[in-house]
Design an enzyme around this catalytic site. Structure first.
Site, PDB file in Angstrom:
ATOM      1  N   ASP A  40      45.300  16.644  -2.499  1.00  0.00           N
ATOM      2  CA  ASP A  40      44.859  15.263  -2.355  1.00  0.00           C
ATOM      3  C   ASP A  40      45.776  14.639  -1.286  1.00  0.00           C
ATOM      4  O   ASP A  40      46.824  15.194  -0.961  1.00  0.00           O
ATOM      5  CB  ASP A  40      45.009  14.548  -3.711  1.00  0.00           C
ATOM      6  CG  ASP A  40      44.742  13.074  -3.608  1.00  0.00           C
ATOM      7  OD1 ASP A  40      43.732  12.689  -2.983  1.00  0.00           O
ATOM      8  OD2 ASP A  40      45.548  12.279  -4.145  1.00  0.00           O
ATOM      9  N   LEU A  41      45.375  13.515  -0.739  1.00  0.00           N
ATOM     10  CA  LEU A  41      46.185  12.903   0.327  1.00  0.00           C
ATOM     11  C   LEU A  41      47.037  11.733  -0.191  1.00  0.00           C
ATOM     12  O   LEU A  41      48.267  11.834  -0.278  1.00  0.00           O
ATOM     13  CB  LEU A  41      45.253  12.412   1.449  1.00  0.00           C
ATOM     14  CG  LEU A  41      45.936  11.658   2.590  1.00  0.00           C
ATOM     15  CD1 LEU A  41      46.779  12.604   3.442  1.00  0.00           C
ATOM     16  CD2 LEU A  41      44.905  10.943   3.453  1.00  0.00           C
ATOM     17  N   ASP A  42      46.338  10.642  -0.551  1.00  0.00           N
ATOM     18  CA  ASP A  42      47.047   9.418  -0.944  1.00  0.00           C
ATOM     19  C   ASP A  42      47.837   9.640  -2.230  1.00  0.00           C
ATOM     20  O   ASP A  42      47.264   9.994  -3.257  1.00  0.00           O
ATOM     21  CB  ASP A  42      46.041   8.273  -1.164  1.00  0.00           C
ATOM     22  CG  ASP A  42      45.312   7.882   0.116  1.00  0.00           C
ATOM     23  OD1 ASP A  42      46.004   7.596   1.106  1.00  0.00           O
ATOM     24  OD2 ASP A  42      44.071   7.871   0.123  1.00  0.00           O
ATOM     25  N   THR A  76      50.670   6.252   0.420  1.00  0.00           N
ATOM     26  CA  THR A  76      49.795   5.168   0.887  1.00  0.00           C
ATOM     27  C   THR A  76      49.292   4.291  -0.254  1.00  0.00           C
ATOM     28  O   THR A  76      48.711   3.235   0.003  1.00  0.00           O
ATOM     29  CB  THR A  76      48.570   5.754   1.621  1.00  0.00           C
ATOM     30  OG1 THR A  76      48.139   6.886   0.884  1.00  0.00           O
ATOM     31  CG2 THR A  76      48.891   6.126   3.044  1.00  0.00           C
ATOM     32  N   LYS A  93      43.333   4.705  -8.175  1.00  0.00           N
ATOM     33  CA  LYS A  93      43.814   5.929  -7.525  1.00  0.00           C
ATOM     34  C   LYS A  93      42.746   7.013  -7.556  1.00  0.00           C
ATOM     35  O   LYS A  93      42.181   7.292  -8.615  1.00  0.00           O
ATOM     36  CB  LYS A  93      45.107   6.427  -8.189  1.00  0.00           C
ATOM     37  CG  LYS A  93      46.284   5.533  -7.854  1.00  0.00           C
ATOM     38  CD  LYS A  93      47.601   6.136  -8.306  1.00  0.00           C
ATOM     39  CE  LYS A  93      48.744   5.215  -7.907  1.00  0.00           C
ATOM     40  NZ  LYS A  93      50.012   5.644  -8.503  1.00  0.00           N
ATOM     41  N   GLY A  94      42.485   7.582  -6.408  1.00  0.00           N
ATOM     42  CA  GLY A  94      41.499   8.655  -6.318  1.00  0.00           C
ATOM     43  C   GLY A  94      40.057   8.162  -6.269  1.00  0.00           C
ATOM     44  O   GLY A  94      39.137   8.946  -6.094  1.00  0.00           O
ATOM     45  N   ARG A 148      36.450   3.632  -1.983  1.00  0.00           N
ATOM     46  CA  ARG A 148      36.651   2.235  -1.589  1.00  0.00           C
ATOM     47  C   ARG A 148      35.625   1.318  -2.279  1.00  0.00           C
ATOM     48  O   ARG A 148      35.986   0.283  -2.830  1.00  0.00           O
ATOM     49  CB  ARG A 148      36.527   2.120  -0.068  1.00  0.00           C
ATOM     50  CG  ARG A 148      37.152   0.872   0.498  1.00  0.00           C
ATOM     51  CD  ARG A 148      36.955   0.819   2.004  1.00  0.00           C
ATOM     52  NE  ARG A 148      37.402   2.031   2.677  1.00  0.00           N
ATOM     53  CZ  ARG A 148      37.063   2.357   3.931  1.00  0.00           C
ATOM     54  NH1 ARG A 148      36.291   1.561   4.634  1.00  0.00           N
ATOM     55  NH2 ARG A 148      37.494   3.493   4.468  1.00  0.00           N
ATOM     56  N   SER A 180      40.244  14.821  -0.260  1.00  0.00           N
ATOM     57  CA  SER A 180      40.590  13.405  -0.435  1.00  0.00           C
ATOM     58  C   SER A 180      39.357  12.518  -0.472  1.00  0.00           C
ATOM     59  O   SER A 180      38.359  12.816   0.182  1.00  0.00           O
ATOM     60  CB  SER A 180      41.482  12.964   0.727  1.00  0.00           C
ATOM     61  OG  SER A 180      41.595  11.565   0.775  1.00  0.00           O
ATOM     62  N   ALA A 181      39.461  11.415  -1.194  1.00  0.00           N
ATOM     63  CA  ALA A 181      38.370  10.437  -1.242  1.00  0.00           C
ATOM     64  C   ALA A 181      38.409   9.503  -0.033  1.00  0.00           C
ATOM     65  O   ALA A 181      37.476   8.748   0.213  1.00  0.00           O
ATOM     66  CB  ALA A 181      38.482   9.606  -2.514  1.00  0.00           C
ATOM     67  N   SER A 182      39.493   9.567   0.723  1.00  0.00           N
ATOM     68  CA  SER A 182      39.681   8.586   1.800  1.00  0.00           C
ATOM     69  C   SER A 182      38.858   8.898   3.041  1.00  0.00           C
ATOM     70  O   SER A 182      38.747  10.043   3.448  1.00  0.00           O
ATOM     71  CB  SER A 182      41.160   8.532   2.188  1.00  0.00           C
ATOM     72  OG  SER A 182      41.314   7.713   3.322  1.00  0.00           O
ATOM     73  N   ASN A 219      39.890   7.606   5.742  1.00  0.00           N
ATOM     74  CA  ASN A 219      40.938   7.476   6.772  1.00  0.00           C
ATOM     75  C   ASN A 219      41.846   8.703   6.801  1.00  0.00           C
ATOM     76  O   ASN A 219      42.945   8.649   7.355  1.00  0.00           O
ATOM     77  CB  ASN A 219      41.781   6.228   6.482  1.00  0.00           C
ATOM     78  CG  ASN A 219      40.961   4.949   6.556  1.00  0.00           C
ATOM     79  OD1 ASN A 219      40.321   4.659   7.567  1.00  0.00           O
ATOM     80  ND2 ASN A 219      40.959   4.180   5.477  1.00  0.00           N
ATOM     81  N   LYS A 274      35.404  11.598  -7.059  1.00  0.00           N
ATOM     82  CA  LYS A 274      36.182  12.087  -8.201  1.00  0.00           C
ATOM     83  C   LYS A 274      35.977  11.100  -9.342  1.00  0.00           C
ATOM     84  O   LYS A 274      35.924   9.905  -9.076  1.00  0.00           O
ATOM     85  CB  LYS A 274      37.678  12.133  -7.840  1.00  0.00           C
ATOM     86  CG  LYS A 274      38.018  13.068  -6.687  1.00  0.00           C
ATOM     87  CD  LYS A 274      39.481  12.860  -6.244  1.00  0.00           C
ATOM     88  CE  LYS A 274      39.746  13.593  -4.942  1.00  0.00           C
ATOM     89  NZ  LYS A 274      41.089  13.340  -4.394  1.00  0.00           N
ATOM     90  N   GLU A 333      47.251  16.813  -7.310  1.00  0.00           N
ATOM     91  CA  GLU A 333      46.644  15.483  -7.465  1.00  0.00           C
ATOM     92  C   GLU A 333      47.601  14.486  -8.110  1.00  0.00           C
ATOM     93  O   GLU A 333      48.385  14.867  -8.974  1.00  0.00           O
ATOM     94  CB  GLU A 333      45.420  15.597  -8.384  1.00  0.00           C
ATOM     95  CG  GLU A 333      44.093  15.519  -7.718  1.00  0.00           C
ATOM     96  CD  GLU A 333      43.764  14.179  -7.072  1.00  0.00           C
ATOM     97  OE1 GLU A 333      44.448  13.179  -7.346  1.00  0.00           O
ATOM     98  OE2 GLU A 333      42.805  14.145  -6.287  1.00  0.00           O
ATOM     99  N   ASP A 334      47.496  13.224  -7.723  1.00  0.00           N
ATOM    100  CA  ASP A 334      48.302  12.184  -8.384  1.00  0.00           C
ATOM    101  C   ASP A 334      47.443  11.249  -9.239  1.00  0.00           C
ATOM    102  O   ASP A 334      47.972  10.333  -9.850  1.00  0.00           O
ATOM    103  CB  ASP A 334      49.056  11.336  -7.352  1.00  0.00           C
ATOM    104  CG  ASP A 334      48.120  10.415  -6.596  1.00  0.00           C
ATOM    105  OD1 ASP A 334      47.045  10.897  -6.155  1.00  0.00           O
ATOM    106  OD2 ASP A 334      48.435   9.220  -6.450  1.00  0.00           O
TER     107      ASP A 334
HETATM  108  C1  BG6 Z   1      41.878   7.691  -2.341  1.00  0.00           C
HETATM  109  C2  BG6 Z   1      42.835   6.634  -2.836  1.00  0.00           C
HETATM  110  O1  BG6 Z   1      42.589   8.785  -1.867  1.00  0.00           O
HETATM  111  O2  BG6 Z   1      41.060   7.177  -1.291  1.00  0.00           O
HETATM  112  C3  BG6 Z   1      42.073   5.375  -3.235  1.00  0.00           C
HETATM  113  O3  BG6 Z   1      43.563   7.128  -3.925  1.00  0.00           O
HETATM  114  C4  BG6 Z   1      41.232   4.899  -2.073  1.00  0.00           C
HETATM  115  O4  BG6 Z   1      42.983   4.392  -3.638  1.00  0.00           O
HETATM  116  C5  BG6 Z   1      40.295   6.028  -1.637  1.00  0.00           C
HETATM  117  O5  BG6 Z   1      40.466   3.768  -2.437  1.00  0.00           O
HETATM  118  C6  BG6 Z   1      39.426   5.636  -0.437  1.00  0.00           C
HETATM  119  O6  BG6 Z   1      40.241   5.483   0.678  1.00  0.00           O
HETATM  120  P1  BG6 Z   1      39.809   4.793   2.010  1.00  0.00           P
HETATM  121  O7  BG6 Z   1      40.954   5.081   2.950  1.00  0.00           O
HETATM  122  O8  BG6 Z   1      38.544   5.454   2.474  1.00  0.00           O
HETATM  123  O9  BG6 Z   1      39.602   3.341   1.747  1.00  0.00           O
HETATM  124 MG    MG Z   2      45.714  10.330  -4.660  1.00  0.00          MG
END
Ligand code: BG6
Ligand code: MG
Length: 216
Positions: free
Chosen positions: A8-10, A16, A44-45, A48, A113-115, A117, A144, A168-169
């Protein structure tokens, strides 16, 4: 044996979570919603879009799609402003060592990762080249605790999910790894991540013996 190590990333590779929190807090404050660090644990996880819905639910606020879209953009712009100066110093303790160890042992390394970014963060921190595969919020339709993100990562590495290990966190992420029948490793607090197969406070506690045990 070659295994898939999925990160996982964040909150696992970079800290972050604090920036996500600050950015969401601004939105919550503007809406007069009480949003604490404990509430942040729920995000977390989580994607958005879902994160915003959770905050609105906390405050019993109903909103139009137009307003929601506006807040989602505001949140992300604010979040990105915290990342402008990001560099390798933001990599969490022990992460470099583990990535290098896995590379040296010729293991598969992926991001799950769910992000949305994720790529710019890996670039800014200089660790993009460690990853053989990247699956992020742009690649999945189910968030997730659905296992989609990790199953896709294993697939890209051509490794059976049974031979995958997830770091994972978040509770949602541990549940995702468990339902993919992967080995789940929680990075963080035992009280929160108790569903994980193994739990470490951070990567400085993950040693070579343990990695070898996972590989063999
Ligand atoms: C997850 C974070 O990795 O990504 C969440 O734990 C975050 O807190 C999610 O909302 C989405 O990230 P982003 O960068 O696309 O807004
Ligand atoms: Mg995370």
């Amino acid at each position: 044996m070659k295994k898939a190590f999925i990160f996982d990333l964040d909150g696992v590779i970079v800290d972050t979570a604090k920036y996500h929190f600050l950015a969401w807090q601004k939105i919550a404050q503007a809406l007069h919603i009480n949003f604490t660090q404990e509430h942040n644990e729920l995000l977390k996880g989580v994607s958005r879009v879902r994160s915003l819905d959770i905050i609105l639910e906390l405050g019993n606020v109903e909103a139009s799609q137009e307003d929601k879209d506006k807040w989602l953009i505001q949140k992300n712009e604010d979040y990105l402003s915290y990342l402008v100066d990001m560099d390798e110093s933001e990599i969490l303790p022990g992460v470099f060592k583990i990535l290098q160890l896995l590379k040296d042992k010729n293991q598969g390394i992926a991001l799950g990762s769910a992000s949305k970014n994720a790529r710019p963060i890996l670039e800014k921190t200089g660790i993009l080249s460690y990853f053989d595969a990247i699956v992020d919020g742009n690649d999945v339709s189910k968030a997730k605790p659905d296992p989609e993100v990790f199953l896709k990562a294993a697939q890209l590495l051509h490794i059976d999910p049974k031979n995958a290990i997830v770091f994972e966190d978040s509770v949602a992420g541990i549940q995702a790894a468990n339902s993919a029948e992967m080995v789940s490793i929680g990075i963080g607090e035992k009280t929160i991540l108790h569903e994980a197969d193994y739990i470490f406070n951070d990567f400085t506690f993950v040693d070579e013996n343990f990695i070898d045990k996972l590989i063999n």
